[in-house]
Write a protein that holds these residues in place. Structure first.
Motif, PDB file in Angstrom:
ATOM      1  N   ILE A 116      89.141  19.012 109.861  1.00  0.00           N
ATOM      2  CA  ILE A 116      87.840  19.304 109.251  1.00  0.00           C
ATOM      3  C   ILE A 116      86.757  18.433 109.872  1.00  0.00           C
ATOM      4  O   ILE A 116      85.677  18.909 110.221  1.00  0.00           O
ATOM      5  N   LYS A 152      86.824  24.787 109.613  1.00  0.00           N
ATOM      6  CA  LYS A 152      85.743  24.639 108.631  1.00  0.00           C
ATOM      7  C   LYS A 152      86.332  24.399 107.246  1.00  0.00           C
ATOM      8  O   LYS A 152      87.491  24.718 106.991  1.00  0.00           O
ATOM      9  N   PRO A 153      85.562  23.840 106.321  1.00  0.00           N
ATOM     10  CA  PRO A 153      86.074  23.575 104.969  1.00  0.00           C
ATOM     11  C   PRO A 153      86.561  24.824 104.233  1.00  0.00           C
ATOM     12  O   PRO A 153      87.540  24.761 103.493  1.00  0.00           O
ATOM     13  N   GLY A 154      85.917  25.958 104.428  1.00  0.00           N
ATOM     14  CA  GLY A 154      86.335  27.192 103.753  1.00  0.00           C
ATOM     15  C   GLY A 154      87.758  27.607 104.110  1.00  0.00           C
ATOM     16  O   GLY A 154      88.607  27.781 103.223  1.00  0.00           O
ATOM     17  N   PRO A 155      88.054  27.780 105.410  1.00  0.00           N
ATOM     18  CA  PRO A 155      89.436  28.115 105.787  1.00  0.00           C
ATOM     19  C   PRO A 155      90.442  27.023 105.412  1.00  0.00           C
ATOM     20  O   PRO A 155      91.591  27.328 105.117  1.00  0.00           O
ATOM     21  N   ILE A 191      90.335  25.195 102.698  1.00  0.00           N
ATOM     22  CA  ILE A 191      90.627  25.401 101.276  1.00  0.00           C
ATOM     23  C   ILE A 191      91.580  26.576 101.100  1.00  0.00           C
ATOM     24  O   ILE A 191      92.520  26.513 100.311  1.00  0.00           O
ATOM     25  N   VAL A 192      91.363  27.634 101.871  1.00  0.00           N
ATOM     26  CA  VAL A 192      92.262  28.788 101.804  1.00  0.00           C
ATOM     27  C   VAL A 192      93.676  28.384 102.230  1.00  0.00           C
ATOM     28  O   VAL A 192      94.666  28.782 101.595  1.00  0.00           O
TER      29      VAL A 192
END
Length: 64
Positions: free
Chosen positions: A19, A25-28, A30-31
């Protein structure tokens, strides 16, 4: 338990480095974390755990 905890810490450090370096990125991220969390509650979890334990045992038996 010790192997599981150290694997969690290792993957957490790798995730934080990825990250911060911008390669994820933070979104992927978290996923990916949620995927791992929910995968752990499926019937596949014992098989994954056995595989990781056997992989750790194999690496532990390597002598230099």
């Amino acid at each position: 338990m010790a192997i599981s905890l150290s694997m969690v810490l290792l993957f957490a450090v790798i995730l934080v480095v990825m990250i911060r370096s911008g390669s994820i990125k933070p979104g992927p991220a978290i996923v990916a974390v949620l995927f791992g969390f929910f995968l752990a509650s499926t019937g596949m979890a014992p098989s994954i755990n056995r595989f990781m334990n056997s992989l750790a045992d194999t690496i532990n038996q390597i002598s230099f």
